[in-house]
Write an enzyme that holds these catalytic residues in place. Structure first.
Site, PDB file in Angstrom:
ATOM      1  CG  ASP A 147     -44.307  34.884  22.847  1.00 32.14           C
ATOM      2  OD1 ASP A 147     -44.301  34.391  21.567  1.00 32.14           O
ATOM      3  OD2 ASP A 147     -43.733  34.176  23.826  1.00 32.14           O
ATOM      4  CB  SER A 148     -47.534  31.820  22.152  1.00 34.31           C
ATOM      5  OG  SER A 148     -46.165  31.604  22.272  1.00 34.31           O
ATOM      6  CB  CYS A 172     -44.918  36.100  19.120  1.00 31.33           C
ATOM      7  SG  CYS A 172     -45.446  34.727  18.194  1.00 31.33           S
ATOM      8  CD  GLU A 207     -44.473  29.035  27.490  1.00 25.83           C
ATOM      9  OE1 GLU A 207     -45.091  28.934  28.842  1.00 25.83           O
ATOM     10  OE2 GLU A 207     -44.058  29.963  26.987  1.00 25.83           O
ATOM     11  CB  CYS A 217     -38.459  30.799  18.759  1.00 19.38           C
ATOM     12  SG  CYS A 217     -39.740  30.629  19.684  1.00 19.38           S
ATOM     13  CG  HIS A 230     -40.678  30.447  24.076  1.00 19.08           C
ATOM     14  ND1 HIS A 230     -41.719  31.321  23.272  1.00 19.08           N
ATOM     15  CD2 HIS A 230     -41.606  30.033  25.152  1.00 19.08           C
ATOM     16  CE1 HIS A 230     -42.714  31.048  23.836  1.00 19.08           C
ATOM     17  NE2 HIS A 230     -42.777  30.383  25.065  1.00 19.08           N
TER      18      HIS A 230
HETATM   19  N1  DGL Z   1     -42.303  32.739  21.057  1.00 16.24           N
HETATM   20  C1  DGL Z   1     -42.940  32.395  19.920  1.00 16.24           C
HETATM   21  C2  DGL Z   1     -41.978  32.711  18.719  1.00 16.24           C
HETATM   22  O1  DGL Z   1     -41.350  33.725  18.831  1.00 16.24           O
HETATM   23  C3  DGL Z   1     -43.868  31.404  19.630  1.00 16.24           C
HETATM   24  C4  DGL Z   1     -43.515  30.208  20.174  1.00 16.24           C
HETATM   25  C5  DGL Z   1     -45.106  29.349  19.999  1.00 16.24           C
HETATM   26  O2  DGL Z   1     -45.985  29.611  20.555  1.00 16.24           O
HETATM   27  O3  DGL Z   1     -44.994  28.221  19.162  1.00 16.24           O
HETATM   28  O4  DGL Z   1     -42.430  32.503  17.478  1.00 16.24           O
END
Ligand code: DGL
Length: 277
Positions: A16-17, A79, A155, A187, A189
């Protein structure tokens, strides 16, 4: 290493990012306690959600190349942004699974007719969820909304904070006024904001994400392809592309909760390797 039995003992690569993909790792650890995981958080390039499709594809390719060099038997793109924009371009000698289809399946199973989707700008622009949900159930109504401030809040570790709640109210009010019955956290996150999101949407709206459905899919695919780990000795390794102070803290909290009793000692010591990708 082409023998499926030997391949089976390689880790599953997950990327993931940033910390978001750990919500998927947590579900994988629960569902597949014997599987080792090699995680890459591309913290140097985060966020992905405001980047162009071309850039996200380039980052995704590099991440999968890195995982391949280290040796993995399969990759989970944990991600949504990368899954939405780059999954179709990936051709590697191992299976690669994205989180959009499992998330869409979870939404279809939960809804009574009107689904809200929240995700990054790039994921919403791609309409990957809208397409995936309607492919499964064409008569559903899908409304979506980008929530670009959620990733930085997570984050930063402000998952349970009054500021996050105010921002969530602002983003979600139009969806609630439109009477969605299910909200897809599109997402990886966003499950880390679940407490705040639950307070904002109330009890009537179902919250769904890809994590559990994804873990179920991985379990099925590994079994079908004879790639399941043979040893009962899971080893997890975490890599980041930039300094990972917040990452380590969030990872410790999240993975400690997700570990079952037999493994609860392993998770709190999350050791990070700084890598160049
Ligand atoms: N966690 C990621 C997603 O599911 C990306 C979040 C990001 O880097 O903008 O889209």
């Amino acid at each position: 290493m082409s023998d499926p039995n030997e391949m089976g003992d390689l880790p599953i690569g997950v990327f993931d990012s940033g910390v978001g993909g750990l919500t998927v790792v947590s579900a994988l650890m629960r569902r597949l306690p014997n599987e080792s995981i090699l995680y890459l958080g591309d913290t140097a390039r985060l966020p992905y959600g405001d980047k162009s499709p071309r850039t996200v594809r380039r980052y995704t390719q590099r991440n999968v190349d890195f995982l391949m060099t280290r040796g993995v038997k399969a990759v989970v793109v944990a991600c949504n942004t990368a899954s939405a924009l780059a999954l179709d371009d990936l051709a590697y000698p191992f299976p690669i699974w994205g989180v959009i289809e499992p998330g869409a399946a979870a939404a279809v199973a939960a809804t009574r007719g009107k689904v809200g989707v929240i995700a990054t700008e790039a994921t919403i622009r791609s309409n990957a969820y809208g397409r995936a949900i309607l492919r499964l159930e064409p008569q559903l109504e899908v409304l979506s909304r980008a929530c670009p401030l959620f990733v930085p809040l997570v984050e930063e570790g402000w998952s349970d904070d009054p500021i996050s709640r105010q921002i969530a109210e602002r983003y979600l009010t139009p969806l609630l006024e439109a009477k969605i019955d299910t909200l897809v956290l599109g997402c990886t996150h966003y499950p880390l904001l679940k407490q705040v999101l639950r307070q904002v949407v109330g009890d009537a709206v179902r919250l769904v994400d890809s994590a559990a459905t994804m873990a179920e899919k991985v379990a099925g695919e590994l079994a079908t392809r004879s790639l399941a780990a043979s040893a009962d000795e899971a080893r997890h390794h975490f890599c980041v592309t930039d300094s990972g102070e917040h990452f380590a803290r969030i990872a410790r909290d999240l993975l400690a909760q997700s570990d079952d009793n037999t493994r609860s000692q392993a998770a709190p010591n999350v050791v990070l390797e700084l890598v160049e990708v």
